[in-house]
Design a protein around this motif. Structure first.
Motif, PDB file in Angstrom:
ATOM      1  N   PRO A 108      -1.687   4.035  12.198  1.00 47.12           N
ATOM      2  CA  PRO A 108      -2.667   2.955  12.079  1.00 47.12           C
ATOM      3  C   PRO A 108      -2.476   2.060  10.853  1.00 47.12           C
ATOM      4  O   PRO A 108      -2.684   0.854  10.926  1.00 47.12           O
ATOM      5  CB  PRO A 108      -4.009   3.680  12.007  1.00 47.12           C
ATOM      6  N   ASN A 109      -2.102   2.651   9.722  1.00 44.51           N
ATOM      7  CA  ASN A 109      -1.999   1.864   8.492  1.00 44.51           C
ATOM      8  C   ASN A 109      -0.573   1.465   8.139  1.00 44.51           C
ATOM      9  O   ASN A 109      -0.375   0.729   7.182  1.00 44.51           O
ATOM     10  CB  ASN A 109      -2.608   2.633   7.324  1.00 44.51           C
ATOM     11  N   LEU A 122       5.301   5.530   2.007  1.00 43.42           N
ATOM     12  CA  LEU A 122       4.739   6.739   2.589  1.00 43.42           C
ATOM     13  C   LEU A 122       4.750   7.836   1.532  1.00 43.42           C
ATOM     14  O   LEU A 122       5.780   8.105   0.924  1.00 43.42           O
ATOM     15  CB  LEU A 122       5.570   7.169   3.800  1.00 43.42           C
ATOM     16  N   ARG A 168       0.832  -1.204   0.000  1.00 44.27           N
ATOM     17  CA  ARG A 168       0.000   0.000   0.000  1.00 44.27           C
ATOM     18  C   ARG A 168       0.863   1.248   0.000  1.00 44.27           C
ATOM     19  O   ARG A 168       2.022   1.210   0.385  1.00 44.27           O
ATOM     20  CB  ARG A 168      -0.925   0.006   1.205  1.00 44.27           C
ATOM     21  N   GLU A 195      -0.521  11.123   7.614  1.00 40.05           N
ATOM     22  CA  GLU A 195      -1.428  11.066   8.771  1.00 40.05           C
ATOM     23  C   GLU A 195      -1.894   9.640   9.078  1.00 40.05           C
ATOM     24  O   GLU A 195      -2.439   9.391  10.142  1.00 40.05           O
ATOM     25  CB  GLU A 195      -2.624  12.001   8.602  1.00 40.05           C
ATOM     26  N   CYS A 196      -1.679   8.712   8.170  1.00 35.28           N
ATOM     27  CA  CYS A 196      -2.072   7.311   8.394  1.00 35.28           C
ATOM     28  C   CYS A 196      -0.888   6.422   8.761  1.00 35.28           C
ATOM     29  O   CYS A 196      -1.027   5.192   8.800  1.00 35.28           O
ATOM     30  CB  CYS A 196      -2.743   6.763   7.145  1.00 35.28           C
ATOM     31  N   LEU A 197       0.254   7.015   9.032  1.00 35.74           N
ATOM     32  CA  LEU A 197       1.468   6.242   9.283  1.00 35.74           C
ATOM     33  C   LEU A 197       1.317   5.261  10.443  1.00 35.74           C
ATOM     34  O   LEU A 197       1.690   4.096  10.324  1.00 35.74           O
ATOM     35  CB  LEU A 197       2.648   7.174   9.542  1.00 35.74           C
ATOM     36  N   THR A 202       0.988  14.124   0.822  1.00 34.15           N
ATOM     37  CA  THR A 202      -0.408  14.213   1.257  1.00 34.15           C
ATOM     38  C   THR A 202      -0.500  14.570   2.708  1.00 34.15           C
ATOM     39  O   THR A 202       0.416  14.499   3.447  1.00 34.15           O
ATOM     40  CB  THR A 202      -1.138  12.874   1.026  1.00 34.15           C
ATOM     41  N   ILE A 233       0.522   5.067   1.627  1.00 38.30           N
ATOM     42  CA  ILE A 233      -0.308   5.762   2.620  1.00 38.30           C
ATOM     43  C   ILE A 233       0.160   7.199   2.819  1.00 38.30           C
ATOM     44  O   ILE A 233       1.333   7.509   2.656  1.00 38.30           O
ATOM     45  CB  ILE A 233      -0.284   5.020   3.975  1.00 38.30           C
TER      46      ILE A 233
END
Length: 56
Positions: free
Chosen positions: A35-36, A52, A26, A31-33, A56, A28
């Motif tokens: 949880p995702n 990463l 994925r 800001e999603c580092l 974004t 990402i």
């Protein structure tokens, strides 16, 4: 975003090919580092590289 936009000279085979589908799990946003990204790795939910996207 695909891998060639990150490193176009070093990884041209990753661009929309079979290798890309096998290696990259994925992409990402920052800001999603946690949880995702980190949690996915720690919990075994990542099946490939997690890239990463700093834009974004």
């Amino acid at each position: 975003m695909s891998a060639p936009s990150i490193c176009p000279r070093r990884w041209p085979p990753l661009h929309k090919g079979e290798l890309e589908r096998q290696v990259i799990d994925r992409v990402i946003p920052l800001e999603c580092l946690v949880p995702n990204g980190f949690l996915a790795l720690a919990e075994g939910r990542a099946y490939g590289k997690i890239l990463l996207d700093p834009r974004t």
